[in-house]
Design a protein around this motif. Structure first.
Motif, PDB file in Angstrom:
ATOM      1  N   ALA A 235       0.827  -1.214   0.000  1.00  0.00           N
ATOM      2  CA  ALA A 235       0.000   0.000   0.000  1.00  0.00           C
ATOM      3  C   ALA A 235       0.857   1.258   0.000  1.00  0.00           C
ATOM      4  O   ALA A 235       1.965   1.285   0.539  1.00  0.00           O
ATOM      5  N   GLY A 236       0.332   2.317  -0.611  1.00  0.00           N
ATOM      6  CA  GLY A 236       1.018   3.597  -0.637  1.00  0.00           C
ATOM      7  C   GLY A 236       0.960   4.276   0.721  1.00  0.00           C
ATOM      8  O   GLY A 236       0.191   3.882   1.608  1.00  0.00           O
ATOM      9  N   GLU A 237       1.780   5.308   0.880  1.00  0.00           N
ATOM     10  CA  GLU A 237       1.833   6.010   2.161  1.00  0.00           C
ATOM     11  C   GLU A 237       0.496   6.640   2.533  1.00  0.00           C
ATOM     12  O   GLU A 237       0.128   6.695   3.714  1.00  0.00           O
ATOM     13  N   GLU A 238      -0.220   7.119   1.528  1.00  0.00           N
ATOM     14  CA  GLU A 238      -1.517   7.753   1.804  1.00  0.00           C
ATOM     15  C   GLU A 238      -2.492   6.734   2.386  1.00  0.00           C
ATOM     16  O   GLU A 238      -3.192   7.012   3.365  1.00  0.00           O
ATOM     17  N   ALA A 239      -2.542   5.543   1.787  1.00  0.00           N
ATOM     18  CA  ALA A 239      -3.433   4.496   2.299  1.00  0.00           C
ATOM     19  C   ALA A 239      -3.021   4.082   3.702  1.00  0.00           C
ATOM     20  O   ALA A 239      -3.876   3.840   4.572  1.00  0.00           O
ATOM     21  N   LYS A 240      -1.722   4.006   3.959  1.00  0.00           N
ATOM     22  CA  LYS A 240      -1.245   3.614   5.290  1.00  0.00           C
ATOM     23  C   LYS A 240      -1.702   4.613   6.353  1.00  0.00           C
ATOM     24  O   LYS A 240      -2.054   4.226   7.480  1.00  0.00           O
ATOM     25  N   VAL A 241      -1.694   5.898   6.016  1.00  0.00           N
ATOM     26  CA  VAL A 241      -2.144   6.915   6.979  1.00  0.00           C
ATOM     27  C   VAL A 241      -3.624   6.724   7.302  1.00  0.00           C
ATOM     28  O   VAL A 241      -4.031   6.739   8.476  1.00  0.00           O
ATOM     29  N   LEU A 242      -4.446   6.531   6.268  1.00  0.00           N
ATOM     30  CA  LEU A 242      -5.881   6.387   6.489  1.00  0.00           C
ATOM     31  C   LEU A 242      -6.209   5.073   7.195  1.00  0.00           C
ATOM     32  O   LEU A 242      -7.052   5.040   8.103  1.00  0.00           O
ATOM     33  N   ILE A 243      -5.557   3.996   6.799  1.00  0.00           N
ATOM     34  CA  ILE A 243      -5.794   2.708   7.445  1.00  0.00           C
ATOM     35  C   ILE A 243      -5.314   2.751   8.893  1.00  0.00           C
ATOM     36  O   ILE A 243      -6.001   2.265   9.810  1.00  0.00           O
ATOM     37  N   GLY A 244      -4.156   3.349   9.121  1.00  0.00           N
ATOM     38  CA  GLY A 244      -3.644   3.477  10.479  1.00  0.00           C
ATOM     39  C   GLY A 244      -4.584   4.265  11.364  1.00  0.00           C
ATOM     40  O   GLY A 244      -4.807   3.917  12.536  1.00  0.00           O
ATOM     41  N   GLN A 245      -5.141   5.342  10.822  1.00  0.00           N
ATOM     42  CA  GLN A 245      -6.107   6.136  11.574  1.00  0.00           C
ATOM     43  C   GLN A 245      -7.345   5.306  11.905  1.00  0.00           C
ATOM     44  O   GLN A 245      -7.861   5.350  13.024  1.00  0.00           O
ATOM     45  N   ALA A 246      -7.807   4.535  10.948  1.00  0.00           N
ATOM     46  CA  ALA A 246      -9.038   3.758  11.138  1.00  0.00           C
ATOM     47  C   ALA A 246      -8.881   2.674  12.195  1.00  0.00           C
ATOM     48  O   ALA A 246      -9.812   2.418  12.977  1.00  0.00           O
ATOM     49  N   VAL A 247      -7.714   2.031  12.249  1.00  0.00           N
ATOM     50  CA  VAL A 247      -7.544   0.942  13.221  1.00  0.00           C
ATOM     51  C   VAL A 247      -7.134   1.453  14.595  1.00  0.00           C
ATOM     52  O   VAL A 247      -7.402   0.799  15.604  1.00  0.00           O
ATOM     53  N   SER A 248      -6.491   2.603  14.645  1.00  0.00           N
ATOM     54  CA  SER A 248      -6.034   3.128  15.934  1.00  0.00           C
ATOM     55  C   SER A 248      -7.046   4.063  16.580  1.00  0.00           C
ATOM     56  O   SER A 248      -7.087   4.223  17.796  1.00  0.00           O
TER      57      SER A 248
END
Length: 275
Positions: free
Chosen positions: A167-180
């Motif tokens: 995954a790209g960095e942008e997706a990692k930020v959004l996914i990280g926000q969603a799980v945390s």
């Protein structure tokens, strides 16, 4: 979100638009960080949405709390947000989440916009978010791990990134926000909401054109060039024939509709005569 809160969010998104061409992931992370602070303090939420306080008082509180800790852009965005009216304390958090996600989405859009069409970066982001949700849906152990209240946010983010290693960095930020910081809903539902925001942004790059008869290659090329010049970006143009137009052309780009069909003009004339 409806009523006054919806109007305030629309105003905030319009103000944010000016910052999106040069947006950074750092700005998005700062906005998500401020959201975390707001979410953990009921007193702060009440203060920022108190109808008895004027907008400048609430903006001053934001500057007092966050100036020097985050960028000036982040402080400006949040100050503008709290200056508006909100129907509930929850709404301002939802709005801040939307603004932060919109910054991330704009970063993905800008990555490819400089060379071709921003639609490419947005498609990649949507695909990454969809892949994450698919991976979670197919594994019950992962679902339990992501919803485990005793697990740390860092552990959940690490697990999420393993599910979509490419995954790209942008997706990692959004996914990280969603799980945390899922804010009371399932992480996958929040990821789906982020994907919807990206899909809506993507529509800015697509022109849906309805005409009364097929265009020649020359006409289609002229239409493409004219739309690109009008909107200042390389659009993907989808042309369809709609005989019911009777004459003229109808163009939709995102939420904007340019309708020059005879049917529309006749309808407008009829309403004018009836009124």
């Amino acid at each position: 979100m409806a009523g006054v809160s919806s109007e305030s969010l629309t105003k905030a998104l319009a103000a944010l638009e000016a910052k999106l061409p040069s947006a950074s992931l750092q700005l998005a992370k700062e906005l998500f960080g401020i959201l975390g602070t707001v979410d953990t303090s009921a007193g702060l939420r009440r203060a920022l949405t108190d109808p008895s306080r004027n907008g400048e008082e609430k903006a001053a509180l934001v500057r007092q709390l966050f100036s020097g800790k985050v960028s000036a852009d982040a402080v400006e965005i949040v100050s503008g947000l709290v200056s508006s009216r909100w129907a509930s304390a929850r709404d301002i958090g939802d709005a801040l989440e939307t603004l932060a996600a919109s910054v991330v989405i704009a970063v993905a859009e800008n990555k490819s916009a400089v060379s071709a069409s921003g639609i490419t970066g947005l498609e990649e982001l949507e695909n990454d978010l969809f892949s994450f949700n698919q991976a979670v849906a197919s594994n019950h152990e992962v679902q339990r791990a992501l919803s485990e209240p005793q697990a740390s946010a860092a552990a959940k983010v690490a697990l999420a990134e393993k599910l979509v290693p490419g995954a790209g960095e942008e997706a990692k930020v959004l996914i990280g926000q969603a799980v945390s910081q899922p804010r009371g809903i399932k992480p996958t539902r929040l990821v789906a909401r982020f994907a919807e925001l990206a899909a809506k942004r993507q529509q800015r790059w697509i022109a849906t054109v309805s005409v009364t008869r097929p265009l020649t290659e020359t006409q289609a090329s002229r239409l493409q060039a004219g739309l690109n010049a009008l909107y200042g970006r390389e659009l993907k143009v989808n042309i369809s024939v709609d005989p019911t137009l009777i004459g003229g052309i109808r163009i939709q780009v995102g939420d904007e509709v340019v309708d020059a069909s005879v049917v529309t003009r006749l309808g407008q004339l009829h309403r004018q005569l009836a009124g």
